[in-house]
Write an enzyme that holds these catalytic residues in place. Structure first.
Site, mmCIF file in Angstrom:
data_model
loop_
_atom_site.group_PDB
_atom_site.id
_atom_site.type_symbol
_atom_site.label_atom_id
_atom_site.label_comp_id
_atom_site.label_asym_id
_atom_site.label_seq_id
_atom_site.Cartn_x
_atom_site.Cartn_y
_atom_site.Cartn_z
ATOM 1 N N GLU A 1 1.003 -1.133 0.044
ATOM 2 C CA GLU A 1 0.154 0.011 0.020
ATOM 3 C C GLU A 1 0.901 1.180 -0.031
ATOM 4 O O GLU A 1 1.823 1.052 0.488
ATOM 5 C CB GLU A 1 -0.860 -0.070 1.533
ATOM 6 N N HIS B 1 -6.066 -11.422 5.490
ATOM 7 C CA HIS B 1 -5.937 -11.424 4.023
ATOM 8 C C HIS B 1 -5.048 -12.484 3.231
ATOM 9 O O HIS B 1 -5.147 -12.936 2.429
ATOM 10 C CB HIS B 1 -5.837 -10.036 3.743
ATOM 11 N N LYS C 1 3.089 -0.811 4.503
ATOM 12 C CA LYS C 1 2.177 0.595 4.374
ATOM 13 C C LYS C 1 3.286 1.574 3.985
ATOM 14 O O LYS C 1 4.559 1.297 4.191
ATOM 15 C CB LYS C 1 1.554 0.798 5.718
HETATM 16 C C1 BG6 Z 1 -7.662 -3.420 6.103
HETATM 17 C C2 BG6 Z 1 -6.605 -3.141 6.921
HETATM 18 O O1 BG6 Z 1 -8.332 -4.853 6.566
HETATM 19 O O2 BG6 Z 1 -7.317 -3.618 4.812
HETATM 20 C C3 BG6 Z 1 -6.068 -1.826 6.424
HETATM 21 O O3 BG6 Z 1 -7.153 -3.037 8.172
HETATM 22 C C4 BG6 Z 1 -5.732 -2.101 5.080
HETATM 23 O O4 BG6 Z 1 -5.045 -1.618 7.219
HETATM 24 C C5 BG6 Z 1 -6.938 -2.715 4.198
HETATM 25 O O5 BG6 Z 1 -5.444 -0.816 4.634
HETATM 26 C C6 BG6 Z 1 -6.368 -2.810 2.745
HETATM 27 O O6 BG6 Z 1 -7.657 -3.100 1.870
HETATM 28 P P1 BG6 Z 1 -7.592 -2.780 0.483
HETATM 29 O O7 BG6 Z 1 -8.792 -3.529 0.220
HETATM 30 O O8 BG6 Z 1 -7.568 -1.357 0.114
HETATM 31 O O9 BG6 Z 1 -6.449 -3.721 -0.246
#
Ligand code: BG6
Length: 485
Positions: A212, A236, A336
């Site tokens: 990210e 995830h 991040k």
């Molecule tokens: C969330 C986390 O579950 O997923 C976040 O708590 C993260 O920290 C997010 O930014 C990322 O999700 P996506 O759909 O933007 O990849």
């Protein structure tokens, strides 16, 4: 038969998740004709809003959402008319429960969505039960974090289980709602050509990357108690690993799919004690420049500790100890404030058993890249002869499938899929209790071992590629992360 109409009751109904994800997703479902005309949405919070206040907030949330381009007045009106607000203070004044009871219609299915911090789950379930609001078909939806470790996750599940049985409990991992994540199962189990190659004989290793560009934003207070391992890997990344590695299920039924995912989690080789130095890397962003903007380091982010060892980056080498995958490393990484935001699964094939093109760069290998975001797609890289009458030269060339180019339809938001499934009572894309607990069983010892180390996470500059340790981790066996080629 027609499904029964549903009252969807959202606790935390005026909070961040509702405004950013749930209400826009419900609006999109409504707009595209995918929400039963009779479905009503009851937002519950402690803050005494009127229905009109709630509708105003919901309207701005819908208008501000990136997937909602043009708002049609008639559709918006129809959607807002479904909404109402009830004030309930779960641990406090019991009159809120009576108000909620009055807002629900008899003879409807009820879905109770817990978009609140987990410490409120117990009081809400007890309150619902005490007020007699839980009917035999009522369902409950749990949002993350589903605990902080195995013990707290069990305690949380127990609290909810006192009121809702497992088959009516829906645990969200929003990654399972992403189009390309579901497509992973279709790719593997609706095509005949991958399965024969899908094992240690032909696959060298697998990489799962979720990076990210955003930092922790205003969530430092939460993030300090979490870190990348709990926030991203436990749910995830491990879910992506399960879908990549699982055996073919006998059917696309919730339990058939989840039984196979569970077996993968149970086969993960534990990483404990000193082994973390070999098989894991943790990082924390320092100050830097992200997309041209100077950003503070993690320790200087407001709202949390300035000496924290919380990891904002984690990379791991996982191994699945079973017949199919023995000896095939699964490299996981997430972080991040990196240079790019992308999620992808890379399958690296082995070299051919007997190369016959001497003197060329024939030692290259093919890969299959499943890109989850952005630019959803599938990319099969094959070694190909470069045109030319001179010396034979090979080059890896991609066969590209772009979802945007191939399908005219937009890919729905993850929450559109998940809300549709909850409303229809389909739990295939939700995590069963034993899966969540098996994931914690593998994650807990890593965090425990990290906490016992004398060194903290490696600092990496925000906006860069992450800690150098991640490159050493994969480089130890002569391999490289996919983008480095
Ligand atoms: C969330 C986390 O579950 O997923 C976040 O708590 C993260 O920290 C997010 O930014 C990322 O999700 P996506 O759909 O933007 O990849």
């Amino acid at each position: 038969s027609d499904p029964r109409p549903t009252d969807l009751v959202v606790f935390g109904g005026t909070g961040d998740l509702s405004m950013r994800k749930l209400l826009p997703a419900l609006y999109l479902l409504d707009r595209d004709g995918n929400l039963d005309g009779r479905t009503r949405i009851v937002a519950v919070s402690r803050n005494g809003l009127t229905d009109a206040d709630l509708r105003g907030k919901a309207e701005s949330a819908v208008r501000g959402h990136h997937a909602v381009q043009v708002v049609e007045a008639g559709v918006l009106r129809r959607f807002l008319d479904r909404l109402s607000h009830v004030t309930v203070d779960p641990g406090g004044d019991p009159s809120g429960w009576t108000d909620l009871a009055a807002a629900l219609l008899p003879g409807r299915d009820r879905v109770f969505y817990l978009a609140v911090p987990p410490m409120a789950f117990g009081a809400i379930c007890t309150g619902l039960d005490g007020a007699g609001l839980v009917t035999p078909d009522s369902r409950v939806v749990m949002e993350k974090p589903l605990g902080h470790d195995l013990a707290s996750s069990q305690a949380l599940n127990d609290e909810v289980a006192r009121v809702f049985p497992e088959d009516r409990t829906y645990r969200i991992d929003h990654y399972l709602g992403k189009e390309t994540v579901q497509n992973l199962l279709v790719l593997r189990f609706a095509n005949v050509f991958l399965e024969p190659l899908w094992n240690s004989r032909w696959i060298d290793h697998v990489q799962i990357t979720v990076t990210e560009t955003v930092g922790v934003g205003g969530r430092k207070g939460y993030y300090d108690t979490s870190g990348a391992m709990r926030d991203m890997v436990q749910n995830h990344l491990l879910q992506l690993l399960c879908l990549t590695a699982m055996e073919p299920p006998a059917s696309y039924d919730p339990d058939a799919v989840r039984d196979e995912k569970l077996k993968v989690l149970q086969s993960l080789r534990p990483i404990t004690g000193e082994q973390v130095l070999q098989d894991t890397v943790r990082g924390q962003y320092g100050r830097g420049v992200v997309n041209g903007v100077e950003v503070p380091g993690y320790l200087d982010e407001p709202g949390g500790s300035d000496t924290s060892n919380t990891e904002t980056y984690a990379a791991l080498r996982a191994e699945i100890s079973n017949w199919r995958w023995a000896g095939v490393p699964f490299y996981l990484r997430t972080g991040k404030h990196l240079d790019r935001a992308r999620s992808e699964i890379v399958i690296r094939f082995r070299e051919v058993p007997h190369p016959i093109f001497p003197g060329t760069n024939a030692a290259g290998t093919g890969s299959l890249v499943i890109r989850l975001q952005p630019d959803e797609g599938i990319n099969l890289t094959m070694l190909t002869k470069m045109p030319g009458a001179g010396a034979l030269q090979l080059r890896p060339v991609p066969l590209e499938l772009s979802f945007a180019d191939t399908f005219a339809t937009r890919s729905p938001e993850a929450y559109e899929r998940l809300l549709t499934d909850v409303l229809a009572g389909d739990s295939t894309l939700f995590m069963r209790r034993d899966e969540v607990e098996a994931a914690w069983r593998w994650v807990d010892p890593v965090i425990e071992a990290w906490n016992g180390l004398s060194t903290g996470p490696e600092t990496y500059p925000a906006g860069g590629v992450g800690p150098a340790g991640a490159h050493r981790l994969i480089g130890r066996t002569g391999r490289t992360w996919y983008e480095e080629e």
